[in-house]
Design an enzyme around this catalytic site. Structure first.
Site, short mmCIF file in Angstrom:
data_model
loop_
_atom_site.label_atom_id
_atom_site.label_comp_id
_atom_site.label_asym_id
_atom_site.label_seq_id
_atom_site.Cartn_x
_atom_site.Cartn_y
_atom_site.Cartn_z
N CYS A 53 47.31 -19.52 16.27
CA CYS A 53 47.87 -20.83 16.62
C CYS A 53 46.95 -22.00 16.31
O CYS A 53 47.32 -23.16 16.50
CB CYS A 53 48.25 -20.86 18.11
SG CYS A 53 46.85 -20.47 19.20
N ASP A 55 16.20 1.92 -6.09
CA ASP A 55 15.31 2.42 -7.15
C ASP A 55 16.12 3.21 -8.16
O ASP A 55 15.74 4.32 -8.55
CB ASP A 55 14.20 3.27 -6.53
CG ASP A 55 13.03 3.49 -7.51
OD1 ASP A 55 13.02 2.85 -8.58
OD2 ASP A 55 12.15 4.32 -7.20
N LEU A 110 9.14 22.99 -9.18
CA LEU A 110 10.00 22.27 -10.14
C LEU A 110 9.34 21.01 -10.67
O LEU A 110 9.68 20.54 -11.76
CB LEU A 110 11.33 21.91 -9.47
CG LEU A 110 12.18 23.08 -8.97
CD1 LEU A 110 13.38 22.56 -8.18
CD2 LEU A 110 12.64 23.94 -10.13
N GLY A 111 8.43 20.45 -9.91
CA GLY A 111 7.78 19.21 -10.34
C GLY A 111 7.16 18.51 -9.16
O GLY A 111 7.17 19.00 -8.02
#
Length: 629
Positions: A133, A487, A374-375
């Site tokens: 309103c 990142d 793996l790294g």
């Protein structure tokens, strides 16, 4: 609690705008309704603190809120209001059924209150005014008649049914219809609370715990428990009948379909895949009958009206897609070949789940088997491992002092709930010892940057575009869930043995403890992937991720070159600030370079969203070669 709960549910509460300039926020709260009060808690009611409560005797109005075109910036889209004293409490329910239940029960409890209003405001109080309103006084009288017995969409309460005649049996309440789902994959429950699923069998949903997990039972009620929502879908739809088939390839775009069909090289090799238009399907078909072999793509069309039927050739209509495929296995009927040989390199591999079980994010390290290294990454060494000698996983051992551990552990559960086919899934963490471990999905082909460098010279432009498409889909999901990567680069994406590329390490940059990495003056800071507002003011947003995605596209189309390879970080800052942008790679069309340049607009608001980027890449993929038929 002072009395037995009538209703209890996790809803979203909007903050009260006590000043015109107050920002709005939306917080999940566990709401509990009893006979005397409406209380809300932070987290689970039995474990967390009560944040507030409303005595029901003070309530003057309970009603749904008509949206009026206002964008609701939270996942619950069904608002209702509780008006008491001089306050309006806005609460957001996850569904219309949930909202109706709360409004009806609250109205029932306040029906004898003496101060019920005659009129109420059907829309929000926002930014210093009533949207319905236009009145600028928060205590201004309402503008629409209030009905205590119904709601503003159903203003008349139906009369109660007449009492049964003497001797006549009372009418039975109609039971709500059960929601049936069908299992698309086998699911072996990891914990005693889980329900084991068998592919192709039907189950009944008992409770939708969150977007990733359901509580379900078998159709006969013998067993119940938690199961992953991505392992089952609603029954009685052509989608499910399609999804169960060997020839259906989910999340395969046009380029990947063509690559798989050509590699298979069999006459009549085909697959059914999702079209670029949501909810539609395409048949991709290989034939040797033309030249050295061609691939045609045919849209599966639907008839208007109800019930819908499906067709490739207008003369041949079918009630569902499997029936259509079965017919065209035996009759070309206008196609370049019969559908002879289904090709699906996905091997019906089950999707990853958001955690190994519902609400399980802390993993016992004794259940992990460590295998080859793996790294080594920003936080420490990554090893291949197994959980309970069953599930292959990657295990990151967080080097002491590399991460703000307490902050990360708080966020880990949020990150686990982020689940998408193009995101590397976080399964859980081991935080009860040092070093802490992050347990994630194992990606067989490793880092994207190494993947494209080692295969340099073997990619076509469409292969590279498919890589960008995978990443854009993962980033679109993060954007839609208001999660910033911070990142994004090729080094932070991984590739699985189906050559699907997934975004990894999202949000992890926040927890790095390394001045060189977190300060733009540091040698390690990813300046070459960062927009001006990040290296100047550390202002991150989804639009800063968009800039980084443009640089990632450049990495992909140069097959792994270092951006600004001859320039130091401080030189790049000066160059970018002066308007310099990366050149067009040889394998990128002018249109692809245009997408990169859109990502590198100076003003963040002028950069496209990931939804727009994903659509632009999809259009380029689908536009290549002959159009779908």
């Amino acid at each position: 609690m002072s009395s037995t709960a009538i209703l209890e549910e996790t809803l979203i509460k909007r903050s009260q705008q006590k000043k015109r300039t107050s920002p709005l926020n939306y917080k999940e709260r566990v709401f509990v309704l009893t006979k005397t009060r409406l209380s809300y808690y932070e987290g689970r009611a039995e474990k967390k603190f009560r944040k507030g409560c409303v005595e029901l005797q003070r309530v003057k109005c309970v009603e749904i809120v008509k949206n009026g075109g206002v964008v609701i910036p939270c996942q619950n889209k069904y608002p209702f209001q509780v008006v008491y004293d001089t306050t309006t409490l806005y609460i957001f329910a996850p569904s219309n059924e949930s909202r109706t239940l709360w409004v009806q029960n609250l109205k029932e409890e306040i029906r004898n209150n003496p101060q019920i209003v005659a009129k109420f405001h059907p829309q929000f109080w926002q930014e210093g005014g009533w949207l319905c309103c236009g009145q600028a006084d928060k205590l201004a009288p309402g503008c629409e008649e209030y009905n205590l017995f119904g709601d503003s969409e159903n203003t008349r309460r139906p009369p109660p049914p007449p009492p049964p005649e003497h001797g006549a049996p009372a009418a039975q309440e109609e039971e709500p219809e059960e929601e049936l789902v069908i299992a698309l994959y086998d699911f072996e429950g990891a914990e005693s609370q889980d329900l084991t699923l068998h592919r192709g069998e039907e189950y009944v949903i008992v409770e939708k715990c969150d977007v990733n997990w359901y509580k379900a039972r078998d159709r006969y009620g013998y067993e119940s428990g938690f199961s992953s929502s991505c392992y089952c879908r609603a029954q009685l739809s052509h989608l499910i009948h399609t999804a169960q088939q060997q020839w259906y390839c989910k999340n395969v775009n046009r380029n990947k379909a063509e690559e798989q069909l050509r590699n298979e090289g069999k006459e009549g090799g085909f697959m059914v895949r999702d079209s670029s238009s949501p909810g539609a399907y395409t048949v991709s078909l290989y034939t040797k009958s033309v030249g050295d072999g061609v691939i045609r793509h045919y849209h599966i069309k639907e008839t208007a009206g109800s019930p819908k039927q499906f067709y490739l050739a207008e003369k041949h209509l079918f009630d569902d897609i499997p029936a259509l495929i079965e017919y065209h296995k035996h009759n070309a009927a206008g196609l370049v070949s019969r559908l002879r040989y289904p090709v699906n390199k996905q091997n019906r591999a089950a999707p990853t789940t958001a955690g190994f079980s519902y609400d399980k994010w802390e993993i016992n390290p004794s259940e992990l088997t460590f295998m080859k290294e793996l790294g080594s990454g920003q936080f420490g060494v990554v090893r291949l491992g197994k959980w309970r000698a069953l599930h292959k996983v990657a295990i990151k051992a967080i080097r002491e002092g590399a991460m703000s551990e307490e902050d990360f552990i708080e966020e880990a559960k949020v990150m686990m709930n982020l689940s998408h086919p193009k995101l590397v899934q976080l399964y859980g963490v081991c935080t009860q010892q040092n070093p802490i471990y992050l347990v994630t999905e194992f990606m067989e082909l490793g880092c994207l940057l190494n993947y494209i460098r080692q295969r340099r010279g073997t990619f076509g432009p469409q292969n590279l575009l498919s890589i960008c498409h995978d990443i854009s889909q993962g980033m679109q999901y993060l954007e839609e869930n208001h999660f910033i990567h911070r990142d994004l680069a090729a080094r932070n994406c991984l590739v699985n043995d189906s050559h699907v590329v997934k975004v990894s390490d999202f949000g992890m940059a926040r927890y790095v403890i390394d001045d060189q990495y977190t300060s733009s003056s540091g040698a390690k800071f990813p300046v070459k992937w960062s927009p001006p507002e990040v290296f100047n003011f550390c202002k991150y947003s989804s639009k800063s991720d968009v800039w980084s995605f443009g640089v990632l596209m450049w990495e992909v189309f140069t097959e792994g070159k270092m951006p600004f390879e001859k320039n130091l970080n401080h030189e790049v800052v000066t160059m970018v600030t002066q308007g310099y942008r990366l050149y067009r790679p040889k394998m990128a069309t002018p249109y692809i370079h245009d997408i990169m340049k859109l990502c590198w607009q100076e003003r963040p608001e002028e950069r496209p969203s990931f939804a727009q980027i994903s659509m632009m890449i999809t259009d380029e993929i689908e536009a290549d070669g002959l159009p779908d038929l």
